[in-house]
Scaffold this motif. Structure first.
Motif, PDB file in Angstrom:
ATOM      1  N   TRP A  83      27.430 -21.768 -23.368  1.00 38.45           N
ATOM      2  CA  TRP A  83      27.288 -20.652 -24.311  1.00 38.45           C
ATOM      3  C   TRP A  83      26.485 -21.070 -25.542  1.00 38.45           C
ATOM      4  N   LYS A  84      26.584 -22.329 -25.939  1.00 42.39           N
ATOM      5  CA  LYS A  84      25.927 -22.779 -27.164  1.00 42.39           C
ATOM      6  C   LYS A  84      24.438 -23.070 -26.992  1.00 42.39           C
ATOM      7  N   ASN A  85      24.022 -23.428 -25.777  1.00 43.77           N
ATOM      8  CA  ASN A  85      22.686 -23.991 -25.605  1.00 43.77           C
ATOM      9  C   ASN A  85      21.569 -22.979 -25.414  1.00 43.77           C
ATOM     10  N   GLY A  86      21.868 -21.714 -25.622  1.00 41.43           N
ATOM     11  CA  GLY A  86      20.820 -20.701 -25.633  1.00 41.43           C
ATOM     12  C   GLY A  86      19.966 -20.699 -24.391  1.00 41.43           C
ATOM     13  N   SER A  87      18.696 -20.996 -24.540  1.00 41.50           N
ATOM     14  CA  SER A  87      17.741 -20.924 -23.438  1.00 41.50           C
ATOM     15  C   SER A  87      18.010 -21.952 -22.352  1.00 41.50           C
ATOM     16  N   LYS A  88      18.826 -22.968 -22.659  1.00 40.70           N
ATOM     17  CA  LYS A  88      19.097 -24.006 -21.673  1.00 40.70           C
ATOM     18  C   LYS A  88      20.403 -23.754 -20.917  1.00 40.70           C
ATOM     19  N   ARG A  89      20.966 -22.553 -21.060  1.00 42.52           N
ATOM     20  CA  ARG A  89      22.280 -22.294 -20.470  1.00 42.52           C
ATOM     21  C   ARG A  89      22.314 -22.495 -18.966  1.00 42.52           C
ATOM     22  N   LYS A  90      21.280 -22.029 -18.264  1.00 39.35           N
ATOM     23  CA  LYS A  90      21.299 -22.128 -16.811  1.00 39.35           C
ATOM     24  C   LYS A  90      21.357 -23.584 -16.356  1.00 39.35           C
ATOM     25  N   GLU A  91      20.612 -24.437 -17.067  1.00 41.91           N
ATOM     26  CA  GLU A  91      20.615 -25.831 -16.686  1.00 41.91           C
ATOM     27  C   GLU A  91      21.984 -26.464 -16.933  1.00 41.91           C
TER      28      GLU A  91
END
Length: 479
Positions: free
Chosen positions: A465-473
Motif C-alpha cells: 500500500w505504501k509503495n505507490g507505483s511499485k505496488r505490483k512488484e
C-alpha cells in the motif's frame, strides 16, 4: 520458513481462545431472531419499535467498534478482550432479568458494545500471532466461531421454544418465568455461559507480540515469538522486519499515518467492502429468517427449525472456506461466492413473487436460502475479517480496523432497522432483488482495487500500500 519449525499446537491454541469471542459475537447477533415475535407480542411493538429492538444492539456495536481500535492500540489486545467478555456476561444477565422494554434495550446495547469490541480485537489478535502461510486459515477460525455462535443460538431458540410449549411445571418460580412463561429471557440469557468461559480462558494467552514490539517491549515479544516459531533466527527476522517498517512511521501521528495516500486508499477500500457487505442480504437472513419463513406460511416452530438448517449450512461452509482460503486466495473465493449469491437472491425474490400464483412449496424457498447461505459463508463472510485484519500498518492496525469496522456496523444497523420496513413496503421479493443489485459494486471493488494477500506477510502487505507505483512488484514478491 519451514512448517516443522512452527509450534502449531501453541499457535492454534492462541487462535482458538481469541476465536471464542467470535462465538459470542455470533450468538448475540443471531439469538435475536428467535425472540422477535415473542418480544413484539409482549411489548406490543410496531414495525419501527421492532426494528429498534433488533437494531439497538447494533448501535452498541458502533460504539464498541469506535473505541476498540484505540483501546487495543493503547492497552493491548488481551486486556480489551477481557473487557468484551465482561460486557457480554453483564448483557446476558441483564437481558434475563430486564423489567421492561427500556431495560431490555439497554441490556442489548451493552451486548452490542461487546460485539463491536470483539469483532475488531479477536481477528486482530489472531492475525498478529499467526504465521504467514497459515494466517488466512487461523483468522478464518474466528468466522467459523461466529457461525457456530449463530448455530448455537438457533438450536437454543428451537429447543427452548419446544420445551416451553410442553408446559412444564418448574419448582422454582424464577425458572418458570425465564424458561417457560417468557422463554425469550432464557434465550437471551444463555449468552452469559460462553461469555464467562471466554473470560476465563483469556487469562491463559499472552499479549500480541507485534503490539509488544510497537510498545517497546521487545524482550517479552521475543519470548512469545520463540514459543511460536522455535527459531531464534526466525524471531529476529520477524522483529527486524516489524521494527524496520515502524521506523518509517515513528515521526508521524497515528492519524497522519492513516492519511498517507497508499494507506488512505486501503482504509477507503476497507470501508467500502465492509459497508457494502451488509447490504447483500446476510443480516436480513440472520436477524429476520424466522419472520421471513413465517411470511411464507410456516409455523413459528417450523420457521425456527428452518433457521437451524440455515445455521448448520453456514457453519459447515465456513469450515470448508477455512480449509481453502490460503490455497485458492481471498479474491477467487469472493468471485465465485458473490456470483452464487446474486443468483440465489434472484431466485428467492422470484419465489416470493410466484409462490402464491403457483402454490410453490416452502421447501423450494429453503433450498434457495441454503444456497444463498452456502455462497455467502464461503466468500464474503469468510474473507471480510481476514482482509480487515491484514490490510493495515502494524502501528495503527487497531485504529484502521475500527474505522472499517465502524462502517460495517453502521451498515448492519441500517439493514437491521430497515428490513421490517422493506419487507412490508417493498415486499419480500423486491427486498431480495435489492440485495442482489448491491452485490455488483462489491465484486467490482475487489476485482479492480484489492490485491491478493494470501501468502504475504503483514509487513509485505503494508509495503504494497505504501509503495505507490511499485505496488505490483511488492505484492508479487516470493517468500
Amino acid at each position: 520458513m519451514r512448517s516443522l519449525e512452527l509450534n502449531m499446537g501453541y499457535m492454534l491454541f492462541l487462535s482458538l481462545v481469541a476465536a471464542v469471542g467470535g462465538l459470542l459475537f455470533g450468538y448475540d447477533t443471531a439469538v435475536i431472531s428467535g425472540t422477535i415475535g415473542q418480544v413484539t407480542e409482549q411489548f406490543k411493538l410496531n414495525d419501527w419499535q421492532q426494528g429498534w429492538y433488533v437494531g439497538c444492539a447494533l448501535v452498541g456495536s458502533i460504539v464498541g467498534v469506535s473505541m476498540a481500535g484505540i483501546l487495543s492500540d493503547k492497552w493491548g489486545r488481551k486486556l480489551v478482550m477481557i473487557l468484551s467478555a465482561l460486557l457480554f456476561s453483564a448483557s446476558g444477565i441483564w437481558c434475563t432479568i430486564a423489567s421492561d422494554f427500556v431495560h431490555l434495550v439497554w441490556a442489548r446495547i451493552l451486548g452490542g458494545v461487546a460485539i463491536g469490541i470483539v469483532s475488531i480485537v479477536s481477528p486482530l489478535y489472531i492475525s498478529e500471532v499467526a504465521a504467514t502461510q497459515y494466517r488466512g486459515r487461523l483468522v478464518s477460525l474466528y468466522q467459523v466461531a461466529v457461525t457456530i455462535g449463530f448455530l448455537s443460538a438457533y438450536i437454543v431458540n428451537y429447543y427452548l421454544l419446544l420445551y416451553s410449549q410442553s408446559n412444564p411445571l418448574l419448582e422454582t418460580p424464577i425458572l418458570q418465568y425465564i424458561m417457560v412463561s417468557e422463554v425469550w429471557r432464557g434465550m437471551l440469557g444463555m449468552e452469559s455461559v460462553p461469555a464467562l468461559l471466554f473470560l476465563l480462558v483469556i487469562f491463559f494467552i499472552p499479549e500480541s507480540p507485534r503490539w509488544l514490539i510497537v510498545s517497546h517491549k521487545k524482550e517479552k515479544a521475543k519470548g512469545i515469538l520463540f514459543r511460536i516459531y522455535r527459531s531464534v533466527q526466525t524471531v529476529e527476522e520477524h522483529i527486524g522486519m516489524t521494527e524496520s517498517v515502524l521506523k518509517t512511521e515513528s515521526k508521524n501521528s497515528d492519524w497522519s499515518v492513516l492519511s498517507q495516500p497508499g494507506i488512505l486508499k486501503a482504509v477507503i477500500i476497507g470501508v467500502c467492502i465492509a459497508i457494502l457487505g451488509q447490504f447483500m442480504g446476510v443480516n436480513a437472513v440472520l436477524y429476520y429468517g424466522p419472520s421471513i419463513f413465517e411470511n411464507a406460511g410456516l409455523s413459528g416452530g417450523d420457521s425456527l427449525y428452518y433457521q437451524v438448517l440455515v445455521g448448520l449450512v453456514n457453519t459447515l461452509t465456513s469450515i470448508f472456506a477455512l480449509l481453502i482460503i490460503d490455497k485458492i486466495g481471498r479474491k477467487k473465493l469472493i468471485y465465485y461466492g458473490v456470483s452464487g449469491m446474486i443468483l440465489s437472491l434472484i431466485m428467492i425474490g422470484l419465489y416470493f413473487i410466484l409462490s402464491e400464483r403457483f402454490q410453490l412449496s416452502s421447501v423450494v424457498m429453503l433450498v434457495f436460502f441454503l444456497a444463498y447461505v452456502f455462497f455467502c459463508a464461503g466468500s464474503i463472510s469468510a474473507v471480510i475479517f481476514v482482509l480487515l485484519s491484514e490490510m493495515y500498518p502494524t502501528r495503527v492496525r487497531g485504529l484502521a480496523m475500527s474505522i472499517a469496522g465502524l462502517s460495517l456496523w453502521v451498515g448492519t444497523y441500517l439493514v437491521g432497522q430497515l428490513t421490517p420496513w422493506l419487507l412490508t413496503y417493498l415486499t419480500p421479493g423486491g427486498t431480495f432483488f435489492l440485495f442482489a443489485v448491491m452485490c455488483i459494486p462489491y465484486i467490482l471493488i475487489v476485482w479492480k482495487l484489492m490485491p491478493e494477500t494470501a501468502g504475504k506477510s503483514l509487513e509485505e502487505i503494508e509495503l504494497y500500500w505504501k509503495n505507490g507505483s511499485k505496488r505490483k512488484e511488492v505484492i508479487k514478491r516470493k517468500r
